[in-house]
Motif scaffolding. Structure first.
Motif, PDB file in Angstrom:
ATOM      1  N   ALA A 180      -6.062 -48.179 -40.482  1.00 38.60           N
ATOM      2  CA  ALA A 180      -4.823 -48.384 -40.625  1.00 38.60           C
ATOM      3  C   ALA A 180      -3.972 -49.374 -39.763  1.00 38.60           C
ATOM      4  CB  ALA A 180      -3.678 -47.287 -41.071  1.00 38.60           C
ATOM      5  N   ARG A 206       2.578 -51.658 -46.402  1.00 39.54           N
ATOM      6  CA  ARG A 206       1.942 -50.771 -47.184  1.00 39.54           C
ATOM      7  C   ARG A 206       0.658 -51.191 -47.995  1.00 39.54           C
ATOM      8  NH1 ARG A 206       2.267 -50.196 -52.198  1.00 39.54           N
ATOM      9  NH2 ARG A 206       4.512 -51.335 -52.141  1.00 39.54           N
ATOM     10  N   ARG A 207       0.963 -52.515 -48.424  1.00 38.00           N
ATOM     11  CA  ARG A 207       0.027 -53.183 -49.615  1.00 38.00           C
ATOM     12  C   ARG A 207      -1.389 -53.745 -48.380  1.00 38.00           C
ATOM     13  NH1 ARG A 207       4.537 -55.964 -51.489  1.00 38.00           N
ATOM     14  NH2 ARG A 207       3.905 -57.912 -50.351  1.00 38.00           N
ATOM     15  N   ALA A 254      -2.267 -52.155 -45.660  1.00 33.25           N
ATOM     16  CA  ALA A 254      -2.857 -50.866 -45.345  1.00 33.25           C
ATOM     17  C   ALA A 254      -3.751 -50.483 -46.610  1.00 33.25           C
ATOM     18  CB  ALA A 254      -2.076 -49.940 -45.120  1.00 33.25           C
ATOM     19  N   GLU A 255      -3.516 -50.423 -47.668  1.00 34.48           N
ATOM     20  CA  GLU A 255      -4.144 -50.278 -48.834  1.00 34.48           C
ATOM     21  C   GLU A 255      -5.668 -51.044 -48.980  1.00 34.48           C
ATOM     22  OE1 GLU A 255      -1.392 -50.449 -52.073  1.00 34.48           O
ATOM     23  OE2 GLU A 255      -0.315 -48.421 -51.642  1.00 34.48           O
ATOM     24  N   VAL A 256      -5.376 -52.236 -48.944  1.00 35.27           N
ATOM     25  CA  VAL A 256      -6.554 -53.270 -49.071  1.00 35.27           C
ATOM     26  C   VAL A 256      -7.446 -52.902 -47.640  1.00 35.27           C
ATOM     27  CG1 VAL A 256      -7.137 -55.694 -48.576  1.00 35.27           C
ATOM     28  CG2 VAL A 256      -5.172 -55.277 -49.782  1.00 35.27           C
ATOM     29  N   ARG A 257      -6.876 -52.702 -46.410  1.00 30.02           N
ATOM     30  CA  ARG A 257      -7.694 -52.340 -45.360  1.00 30.02           C
ATOM     31  C   ARG A 257      -8.442 -51.017 -45.775  1.00 30.02           C
ATOM     32  NH1 ARG A 257      -7.103 -54.707 -40.754  1.00 30.02           N
ATOM     33  NH2 ARG A 257      -7.388 -52.843 -39.498  1.00 30.02           N
ATOM     34  N   ALA A 258      -7.887 -50.016 -46.298  1.00 30.17           N
ATOM     35  CA  ALA A 258      -8.574 -48.719 -46.702  1.00 30.17           C
ATOM     36  C   ALA A 258      -9.674 -49.025 -47.421  1.00 30.17           C
ATOM     37  CB  ALA A 258      -7.683 -47.674 -47.228  1.00 30.17           C
ATOM     38  N   ARG A 259      -9.541 -49.614 -48.417  1.00 30.94           N
ATOM     39  CA  ARG A 259     -10.692 -50.092 -49.577  1.00 30.94           C
ATOM     40  C   ARG A 259     -11.742 -50.712 -48.771  1.00 30.94           C
ATOM     41  NH1 ARG A 259      -6.424 -51.949 -52.721  1.00 30.94           N
ATOM     42  NH2 ARG A 259      -6.996 -54.219 -52.571  1.00 30.94           N
TER      43      ARG A 259
END
Length: 410
Positions: A299, A286-287, A289-294
């Motif tokens: 994802a 989850r962490r 994926a959040e970095v990748r989204a930024r």
């Protein structure tokens, strides 16, 4: 001073099968036994990187130090280390090759200075016999490795030049293809541009055999690796690779590749690099994926740093830092799981240890050379005996280094 490691294990020697763990009541005795074994055997790390002032800070220890400095080598009882003249992926035009060569030359100069600065405790080894001689003298042996022919472009003669400068272990690839071979990790490129080894790479295999250099197959594509095994007349080494049967990553070796390296008489040196031996849990994913989204990345990915090559150079560095912080770390037990897997698949005579320290490697329990005794403790705990540990910690590598020297053209 440790006893000299014999390079050949006597045929017919009865050895305990690896993997039989000690009971809890034997922990103290096993710990004492491990410490004694660690003192006696010759311990060798087959791949570590060099830190330069320009190296990103993420590769240094939190205190700013190196995982392979002399203090930590001595603290961990590590007797020999292969320090790599390595460069990463990048442009393959004239400017890119020149920049890569400048970095390679700086790392070669650093290694030479590292040895020259403390001749009472360190020495340069140009063959397996030198490693043994330095070990008898109580000195740390430094072997020079080479990684990524991007730094020599298409100039085959530079293999001779680096050999003359003291390099004895050669790997054609890092991430990204080059003029010699395809990589197991294409860098914003097609899966293959050379069909494995290029014609130049085929010439390179022959030239390295003729020089008596040890060929390192870590980071080669599967096709390039198998072609190398078909062409070489000497055993090879994978200086820092793990088992794909445990973690499905293109940097890890499949069972078929492991079997082929065994048939060649070669050795696979397992590396404590978390992405190649450790599965991320749900919170870590989850962490990540959040970095990748930024950073505008999807994802769905094969590994936490996949797609980094699609970012600008400045954003790549920031992304790798952030995604690294989001990941959970591997453990010593997971690292030794890969040694176990390979030992059981192709035999303990074909497995060793290559840390890849100073390039993102390090797990809980084995985060620098100072922690090397922990590896021996875990091997003892799992039922490996002293002869097997001698082989895993250095004997297997020295065997193939000697065999490469013996294949030198007369």
């Amino acid at each position: 001073m440790k006893h000299l490691l014999k390079l050949t294990i006597l045929a017919g020697l009865s050895l305990a099968a690896p993997g039989n763990a000690q009971s809890a009541g034997d922990d103290k005795a096993a710990g004492d036994r491990a410490a004694g074994i660690h003192r006696r055997v010759l311990t060798l790390d087959s791949h570590a990187d060099v830190l330069l002032p320009s190296t990103p800070k993420r590769y240094f220890l939190p205190d700013g130090g190196s995982r392979t400095d002399l203090k930590r080598l001595i603290a961990g009882g590590v007797d020999a280390v292969v320090l790599a003249v390595a460069v990463g992926p990048g442009p393959r035009d004239a400017a890119g090759v020149a920049a890569a060569r400048k970095e390679a030359d700086a790392k070669l100069a650093w290694i030479k200075a590292f040895v020259a600065d403390d001749p009472g405790r360190i020495g340069l080894a140009l063959d397996a016999g030198d490693v043994e001689r330095l070990h008898r003298a109580g000195k740390v042996a430094v072997i020079i490795g080479f990684q990524n022919a991007r730094s020599i472009g298409s100039d085959l003669s530079q293999l001779d030049a680096f050999y003359k400068a003291g390099v004895r272990v050669f790997a054609f690839n890092h991430a990204g293809h080059n003029d010699f071979a395809d990589s197991s990790r294409p860098w914003n490129e097609p899966e293959s541009v050379n069909g494995g080894l290029s014609p130049l790479g085929r010439q390179g295999v022959k030239r390295l055999n003729d020089l008596g250099a040890l060929i390192d197959v870590s980071q080669l594509s599967t096709r390039a690796l198998l072609q190398t095994l078909d062409l070489t007349r000497a055993p090879v080494v994978a200086t820092h690779s793990n088992a794909r049967g445990l973690i499905d990553n293109t940097r890890n070796l499949s069972d078929a590749e492991l079997d082929a390296i065994k048939a060649n008489g070669g050795v696979v040196q397992v590396t404590p690099f978390s992405p190649y031996l450790h599965k991320q849990d749900a919170d870590s994913l989850r962490r990540i994926a959040e970095v990748r989204a930024r950073y505008g990345l999807p994802a769905t990915f094969k590994g936490p740093s996949d797609d980094a090559s699609s970012l600008s150079h400045e954003r790549q560095d920031a992304f790798i830092d952030e995604v690294g912080a989001a990941q959970s770390r591997g453990t010593l037990a997971e690292f030794v799981d890969h040694i176990d897997y390979i030992a059981k698949r192709i035999g303990w005579q074909h497995v060793g240890i290559g840390s890849d320290f100073n390039h993102g490697s390090g797990v809980i329990g084995f985060d620098s050379e100072a922690d090397a005794l922990n590896v021996t403790r875990e091997l003892v705990r799992r039922g490996y005996d002293e002869a097997q540990i001698k082989a895993i910690w250095g004997g297997n590598f020295l065997r193939v280094l000697g065999a490469a020297e013996a294949a030198r053209a007369s």
